[in-house]
Design an enzyme around this catalytic site. Structure first.
Site, PDB file in Angstrom:
ATOM      1  N   ARG A 126      22.258  75.349  21.927  1.00 62.96           N
ATOM      2  CA  ARG A 126      21.209  76.356  21.947  1.00 62.96           C
ATOM      3  C   ARG A 126      21.496  77.510  21.000  1.00 62.96           C
ATOM      4  O   ARG A 126      20.723  78.449  20.937  1.00 62.96           O
ATOM      5  CB  ARG A 126      21.190  76.937  23.356  1.00 62.96           C
ATOM      6  CG  ARG A 126      19.913  76.797  24.095  1.00 62.96           C
ATOM      7  CD  ARG A 126      20.280  77.357  25.447  1.00 62.96           C
ATOM      8  NE  ARG A 126      19.170  77.729  26.199  1.00 62.96           N
ATOM      9  CZ  ARG A 126      18.590  76.937  27.099  1.00 62.96           C
ATOM     10  NH1 ARG A 126      18.990  75.723  27.286  1.00 62.96           N
ATOM     11  NH2 ARG A 126      17.598  77.400  27.800  1.00 62.96           N
ATOM     12  N   ARG A 132      13.094  84.804  27.843  1.00 65.44           N
ATOM     13  CA  ARG A 132      13.669  83.504  27.441  1.00 65.44           C
ATOM     14  C   ARG A 132      13.025  82.997  26.149  1.00 65.44           C
ATOM     15  O   ARG A 132      13.686  82.406  25.308  1.00 65.44           O
ATOM     16  CB  ARG A 132      13.489  82.479  28.572  1.00 65.44           C
ATOM     17  CG  ARG A 132      14.547  82.648  29.668  1.00 65.44           C
ATOM     18  CD  ARG A 132      14.090  82.110  31.007  1.00 65.44           C
ATOM     19  NE  ARG A 132      13.886  80.689  31.058  1.00 65.44           N
ATOM     20  CZ  ARG A 132      13.197  80.076  32.018  1.00 65.44           C
ATOM     21  NH1 ARG A 132      12.655  80.784  32.999  1.00 65.44           N
ATOM     22  NH2 ARG A 132      13.060  78.772  32.006  1.00 65.44           N
ATOM     23  N   ARG A 157      12.474  78.200  40.664  1.00 61.93           N
ATOM     24  CA  ARG A 157      13.731  78.662  40.067  1.00 61.93           C
ATOM     25  C   ARG A 157      13.759  80.185  39.990  1.00 61.93           C
ATOM     26  O   ARG A 157      12.726  80.812  39.766  1.00 61.93           O
ATOM     27  CB  ARG A 157      13.864  78.074  38.659  1.00 61.93           C
ATOM     28  CG  ARG A 157      14.748  76.847  38.616  1.00 61.93           C
ATOM     29  CD  ARG A 157      14.673  76.109  37.327  1.00 61.93           C
ATOM     30  NE  ARG A 157      14.921  76.931  36.140  1.00 61.93           N
ATOM     31  CZ  ARG A 157      15.002  76.433  34.904  1.00 61.93           C
ATOM     32  NH1 ARG A 157      14.861  75.135  34.712  1.00 61.93           N
ATOM     33  NH2 ARG A 157      15.224  77.214  33.884  1.00 61.93           N
ATOM     34  N   LYS A 192      11.589  69.542  28.290  1.00 62.66           N
ATOM     35  CA  LYS A 192      12.867  68.856  28.011  1.00 62.66           C
ATOM     36  C   LYS A 192      13.364  68.090  29.237  1.00 62.66           C
ATOM     37  O   LYS A 192      13.702  66.915  29.164  1.00 62.66           O
ATOM     38  CB  LYS A 192      13.957  69.864  27.596  1.00 62.66           C
ATOM     39  CG  LYS A 192      13.607  70.713  26.394  1.00 62.66           C
ATOM     40  CD  LYS A 192      14.741  71.663  26.029  1.00 62.66           C
ATOM     41  CE  LYS A 192      15.033  72.730  27.074  1.00 62.66           C
ATOM     42  NZ  LYS A 192      13.970  73.733  27.282  1.00 62.66           N
ATOM     43  N   ARG A 245       5.886  75.837  37.845  1.00 62.50           N
ATOM     44  CA  ARG A 245       6.902  74.798  38.105  1.00 62.50           C
ATOM     45  C   ARG A 245       7.503  74.939  39.497  1.00 62.50           C
ATOM     46  O   ARG A 245       7.755  76.034  39.981  1.00 62.50           O
ATOM     47  CB  ARG A 245       8.040  74.900  37.082  1.00 62.50           C
ATOM     48  CG  ARG A 245       9.206  73.970  37.454  1.00 62.50           C
ATOM     49  CD  ARG A 245      10.216  73.805  36.363  1.00 62.50           C
ATOM     50  NE  ARG A 245      10.679  75.047  35.808  1.00 62.50           N
ATOM     51  CZ  ARG A 245      11.316  75.144  34.643  1.00 62.50           C
ATOM     52  NH1 ARG A 245      11.560  74.049  33.939  1.00 62.50           N
ATOM     53  NH2 ARG A 245      11.705  76.314  34.207  1.00 62.50           N
TER      54      ARG A 245
END
Ligand code: AP5
Ligand code: MG
Length: 209
Positions: A88, A166, A155, A13, A127
Protein backbone atom coordinates in the site's frame (compact mmCIF):
# COMPACT_ATOMS: atom_id res chain seq x y z
CA UNK A 1 -0.07 -17.45 -9.44
CA UNK A 2 1.20 -14.56 -7.40
CA UNK A 3 -1.39 -11.84 -7.62
CA UNK A 4 -1.97 -8.43 -6.05
CA UNK A 5 -5.45 -6.91 -5.77
CA UNK A 6 -5.13 -3.14 -5.70
CA UNK A 7 -7.84 -0.52 -5.30
CA UNK A 8 -9.24 2.21 -3.09
CA UNK A 9 -11.06 1.37 0.16
CA UNK A 10 -14.37 -0.23 -0.75
CA UNK A 11 -13.32 -0.93 -4.35
CA UNK A 12 -14.19 -4.60 -3.83
CA UNK A 13 -10.74 -6.10 -3.15
CA UNK A 14 -11.96 -8.36 -0.36
CA UNK A 15 -15.14 -9.46 -2.16
CA UNK A 16 -13.24 -10.39 -5.33
CA UNK A 17 -10.24 -11.88 -3.53
CA UNK A 18 -12.40 -14.31 -1.59
CA UNK A 19 -14.13 -15.50 -4.79
CA UNK A 20 -10.87 -15.82 -6.76
CA UNK A 21 -8.94 -17.48 -3.93
CA UNK A 22 -11.67 -20.11 -3.54
CA UNK A 23 -11.71 -20.80 -7.29
CA UNK A 24 -7.95 -21.10 -7.68
CA UNK A 25 -7.28 -22.48 -4.17
CA UNK A 26 -4.87 -19.66 -3.38
CA UNK A 27 -4.27 -18.30 0.12
CA UNK A 28 -6.06 -14.94 0.43
CA UNK A 29 -3.82 -12.60 2.40
CA UNK A 30 -5.45 -9.41 3.63
CA UNK A 31 -3.28 -7.29 5.94
CA UNK A 32 -6.45 -5.49 7.09
CA UNK A 33 -8.00 -8.85 8.12
CA UNK A 34 -4.80 -9.84 9.95
CA UNK A 35 -4.89 -6.57 11.91
CA UNK A 36 -8.62 -6.91 12.69
CA UNK A 37 -8.03 -10.47 13.98
CA UNK A 38 -5.27 -9.15 16.24
CA UNK A 39 -7.53 -6.34 17.46
CA UNK A 40 -10.29 -8.79 18.38
CA UNK A 41 -7.76 -11.01 20.18
CA UNK A 42 -6.34 -8.00 22.04
CA UNK A 43 -2.72 -8.63 21.00
CA UNK A 44 0.01 -5.97 21.19
CA UNK A 45 0.10 -5.78 17.40
CA UNK A 46 -3.68 -5.28 17.38
CA UNK A 47 -3.51 -2.46 19.94
CA UNK A 48 -0.81 -0.67 17.94
CA UNK A 49 -2.60 -1.12 14.58
CA UNK A 50 -5.95 0.07 15.99
CA UNK A 51 -4.49 3.50 16.82
CA UNK A 52 -3.95 4.09 13.10
CA UNK A 53 -6.89 2.19 11.61
CA UNK A 54 -9.51 4.05 13.65
CA UNK A 55 -8.19 7.31 12.26
CA UNK A 56 -8.13 6.00 8.67
CA UNK A 57 -4.35 6.25 8.55
CA UNK A 58 -1.90 3.61 7.39
CA UNK A 59 -0.21 1.36 9.91
CA UNK A 60 3.58 2.08 9.82
CA UNK A 61 5.49 0.24 7.08
CA UNK A 62 7.82 -1.54 9.52
CA UNK A 63 4.90 -3.30 11.27
CA UNK A 64 3.12 -4.19 8.03
CA UNK A 65 6.24 -5.50 6.33
CA UNK A 66 7.03 -7.72 9.30
CA UNK A 67 3.63 -9.42 9.35
CA UNK A 68 3.45 -9.70 5.55
CA UNK A 69 6.93 -11.25 5.28
CA UNK A 70 6.07 -13.69 8.00
CA UNK A 71 2.88 -14.73 6.20
CA UNK A 72 4.44 -14.96 2.72
CA UNK A 73 7.20 -17.28 3.92
CA UNK A 74 4.71 -19.86 5.20
CA UNK A 75 4.45 -23.16 3.29
CA UNK A 76 0.98 -22.59 1.83
CA UNK A 77 2.20 -19.48 -0.04
CA UNK A 78 5.03 -21.13 -1.91
CA UNK A 79 2.93 -22.02 -4.97
CA UNK A 80 1.02 -18.77 -5.11
CA UNK A 81 -1.09 -16.26 -3.21
CA UNK A 82 -3.54 -13.42 -3.58
CA UNK A 83 -2.62 -10.22 -1.79
CA UNK A 84 -5.43 -7.86 -0.73
CA UNK A 85 -4.50 -4.47 0.75
CA UNK A 86 -0.74 -5.02 0.55
CA UNK A 87 1.49 -3.42 -0.67
CA UNK A 88 0.00 0.00 0.00
CA UNK A 89 3.08 2.24 -0.13
CA UNK A 90 6.02 2.25 -2.53
CA UNK A 91 8.28 1.25 0.38
CA UNK A 92 6.10 -1.84 0.96
CA UNK A 93 6.18 -2.68 -2.77
CA UNK A 94 9.97 -2.41 -2.84
CA UNK A 95 10.23 -4.62 0.20
CA UNK A 96 7.89 -7.17 -1.39
CA UNK A 97 10.11 -7.27 -4.49
CA UNK A 98 13.08 -8.00 -2.22
CA UNK A 99 11.27 -10.85 -0.47
CA UNK A 100 10.24 -12.32 -3.82
CA UNK A 101 13.76 -12.10 -5.18
CA UNK A 102 15.13 -13.79 -2.07
CA UNK A 103 12.85 -16.80 -2.61
CA UNK A 104 13.42 -16.80 -6.39
CA UNK A 105 9.89 -15.73 -7.29
CA UNK A 106 8.10 -12.77 -8.82
CA UNK A 107 4.69 -11.06 -8.68
CA UNK A 108 2.81 -12.10 -11.84
CA UNK A 109 -0.11 -9.70 -12.13
CA UNK A 110 -1.60 -6.68 -10.39
CA UNK A 111 -5.36 -6.31 -10.71
CA UNK A 112 -6.40 -2.67 -10.30
CA UNK A 113 -10.09 -2.22 -9.41
CA UNK A 114 -11.43 1.19 -10.44
CA UNK A 115 -14.45 2.74 -8.73
CA UNK A 116 -15.53 6.39 -8.31
CA UNK A 117 -15.33 8.13 -4.91
CA UNK A 118 -19.14 8.59 -4.62
CA UNK A 119 -19.74 4.89 -5.16
CA UNK A 120 -17.05 4.07 -2.60
CA UNK A 121 -18.71 6.07 0.16
CA UNK A 122 -22.03 4.36 -0.51
CA UNK A 123 -20.39 0.93 -0.54
CA UNK A 124 -18.46 1.42 2.67
CA UNK A 125 -21.24 2.96 4.73
CA UNK A 126 -23.55 0.08 3.68
CA UNK A 127 -21.04 -2.70 4.27
CA UNK A 128 -21.69 -5.30 6.95
CA UNK A 129 -19.45 -8.25 7.86
CA UNK A 130 -20.56 -11.53 9.42
CA UNK A 131 -19.21 -12.18 12.92
CA UNK A 132 -19.70 -15.89 12.26
CA UNK A 133 -18.34 -16.50 8.75
CA UNK A 134 -16.39 -13.28 8.04
CA UNK A 135 -18.31 -12.89 4.77
CA UNK A 136 -18.69 -9.39 3.33
CA UNK A 137 -22.20 -8.06 2.61
CA UNK A 138 -23.85 -4.80 1.64
CA UNK A 139 -27.26 -3.85 3.00
CA UNK A 140 -28.46 -2.83 -0.47
CA UNK A 141 -26.16 -4.38 -3.09
CA UNK A 142 -25.37 -7.73 -1.53
CA UNK A 143 -27.69 -8.56 1.38
CA UNK A 144 -27.24 -11.88 3.24
CA UNK A 145 -29.46 -14.79 2.28
CA UNK A 146 -28.47 -17.51 4.76
CA UNK A 147 -27.14 -15.47 7.67
CA UNK A 148 -29.04 -13.77 10.45
CA UNK A 149 -29.05 -9.96 10.52
CA UNK A 150 -27.95 -9.98 14.19
CA UNK A 151 -24.76 -11.82 13.17
CA UNK A 152 -23.68 -8.88 11.02
CA UNK A 153 -21.53 -6.03 12.26
CA UNK A 154 -20.11 -2.79 10.93
CA UNK A 155 -16.34 -2.23 10.84
CA UNK A 156 -15.05 0.41 13.29
CA UNK A 157 -13.52 2.38 10.39
CA UNK A 158 -16.62 2.28 8.16
CA UNK A 159 -18.04 5.72 8.85
CA UNK A 160 -18.17 8.59 6.37
CA UNK A 161 -15.53 10.69 8.13
CA UNK A 162 -12.94 7.90 8.26
CA UNK A 163 -13.71 6.83 4.69
CA UNK A 164 -12.89 10.32 3.41
CA UNK A 165 -9.58 10.17 5.24
CA UNK A 166 -8.88 6.65 3.88
CA UNK A 167 -9.58 7.88 0.34
CA UNK A 168 -7.19 10.81 0.75
CA UNK A 169 -4.52 8.45 2.13
CA UNK A 170 -5.11 6.12 -0.82
CA UNK A 171 -4.63 8.89 -3.39
CA UNK A 172 -1.53 10.15 -1.66
CA UNK A 173 0.27 6.97 -0.61
CA UNK A 174 -1.19 4.01 -2.51
CA UNK A 175 -1.85 5.43 -6.00
CA UNK A 176 1.97 5.63 -6.54
CA UNK A 177 2.11 1.85 -6.04
CA UNK A 178 0.15 1.53 -9.30
CA UNK A 179 2.85 3.49 -11.14
CA UNK A 180 5.49 1.29 -9.51
CA UNK A 181 3.89 -1.83 -11.06
CA UNK A 182 3.02 -0.08 -14.35
CA UNK A 183 6.75 0.37 -14.86
CA UNK A 184 7.04 -3.42 -14.55
CA UNK A 185 4.15 -3.90 -17.04
CA UNK A 186 2.15 -5.88 -14.51
CA UNK A 187 -1.01 -3.79 -14.11
CA UNK A 188 -4.40 -4.91 -15.46
CA UNK A 189 -7.21 -2.40 -14.93
CA UNK A 190 -10.72 -3.67 -14.25
CA UNK A 191 -13.95 -1.66 -14.13
CA UNK A 192 -14.94 -2.14 -10.49
CA UNK A 193 -18.31 -0.42 -10.88
CA UNK A 194 -19.92 -3.47 -12.53
CA UNK A 195 -21.89 -6.21 -10.83
CA UNK A 196 -19.80 -8.46 -8.55
CA UNK A 197 -20.01 -11.49 -10.88
CA UNK A 198 -19.02 -9.51 -14.00
CA UNK A 199 -15.93 -8.18 -12.25
CA UNK A 200 -14.99 -11.74 -11.25
CA UNK A 201 -15.39 -12.78 -14.90
CA UNK A 202 -13.05 -9.98 -16.05
CA UNK A 203 -10.45 -10.96 -13.45
CA UNK A 204 -10.56 -14.63 -14.45
CA UNK A 205 -10.03 -13.63 -18.07
CA UNK A 206 -6.91 -11.68 -17.08
CA UNK A 207 -5.55 -14.52 -14.94
CA UNK A 208 -6.08 -17.05 -17.74
CA UNK A 209 -4.24 -14.90 -20.32
P1 AP5 B 1 -8.34 -2.85 4.66
O1 AP5 B 1 -9.06 -3.81 5.47
O2 AP5 B 1 -7.46 -3.32 3.58
O3 AP5 B 1 -9.41 -1.80 4.10
P2 AP5 B 1 -9.47 -0.92 2.77
O4 AP5 B 1 -8.30 -0.91 1.86
O5 AP5 B 1 -9.93 0.40 3.24
O6 AP5 B 1 -10.47 -1.67 1.89
P3 AP5 B 1 -11.83 -2.24 2.35
O7 AP5 B 1 -11.64 -3.55 3.03
O8 AP5 B 1 -12.56 -1.17 3.06
O9 AP5 B 1 -12.55 -2.44 0.95
P4 AP5 B 1 -12.48 -3.62 -0.13
O10 AP5 B 1 -11.80 -3.08 -1.35
O11 AP5 B 1 -11.96 -4.86 0.45
O12 AP5 B 1 -14.02 -3.74 -0.47
P5 AP5 B 1 -15.10 -4.89 -0.11
O13 AP5 B 1 -14.90 -6.05 -1.00
O14 AP5 B 1 -15.18 -5.13 1.35
O15 AP5 B 1 -7.48 -1.90 5.60
C1 AP5 B 1 -8.05 -1.31 6.74
C2 AP5 B 1 -7.00 -0.48 7.47
O16 AP5 B 1 -5.93 -1.35 7.91
C3 AP5 B 1 -6.30 0.60 6.66
O17 AP5 B 1 -7.03 1.81 6.64
C4 AP5 B 1 -4.97 0.71 7.38
O18 AP5 B 1 -5.10 1.46 8.56
C5 AP5 B 1 -4.67 -0.73 7.80
N1 AP5 B 1 -3.88 -1.45 6.79
C6 AP5 B 1 -4.24 -2.59 6.12
N2 AP5 B 1 -3.28 -2.97 5.26
C7 AP5 B 1 -2.29 -2.06 5.40
C8 AP5 B 1 -1.03 -1.89 4.75
N3 AP5 B 1 -0.61 -2.74 3.80
N4 AP5 B 1 -0.27 -0.83 5.12
C9 AP5 B 1 -0.66 0.03 6.07
N5 AP5 B 1 -1.83 -0.05 6.72
C10 AP5 B 1 -2.64 -1.09 6.37
O19 AP5 B 1 -16.44 -4.13 -0.59
C11 AP5 B 1 -16.92 -2.99 0.08
C12 AP5 B 1 -18.46 -3.00 0.11
O20 AP5 B 1 -18.96 -2.86 -1.22
C13 AP5 B 1 -19.08 -4.29 0.64
O21 AP5 B 1 -20.24 -3.97 1.35
C14 AP5 B 1 -19.42 -5.10 -0.63
O22 AP5 B 1 -20.51 -5.98 -0.41
C15 AP5 B 1 -19.76 -3.99 -1.60
N6 AP5 B 1 -19.39 -4.31 -2.97
C16 AP5 B 1 -18.21 -4.89 -3.40
N7 AP5 B 1 -18.22 -5.03 -4.74
C17 AP5 B 1 -19.41 -4.52 -5.17
C18 AP5 B 1 -19.98 -4.36 -6.46
N8 AP5 B 1 -19.34 -4.75 -7.56
N9 AP5 B 1 -21.20 -3.79 -6.56
C19 AP5 B 1 -21.87 -3.37 -5.43
N10 AP5 B 1 -21.37 -3.49 -4.17
C20 AP5 B 1 -20.14 -4.05 -4.05
MG1 MG C 1 -11.17 -5.41 2.35
Amino acid sequence: MKIIMLGAPGAGKGSQASRISAMYKLPHISTGDIFRKNISEGTRLGKKAKEYMDKGELVPDSLVIEIATDRLLQDDCQKGFLLDGFPRTVAQAEELDKIMKKIGKEIDKVIALEVSDDEIIERITGRRVSKVTGKIYHIKYNPPVDEKLEDLEQRADDNEETVKKRLAVYNEQTAPVLDFYKKQNKVYEVDGAQRLENITKDIIEILEK
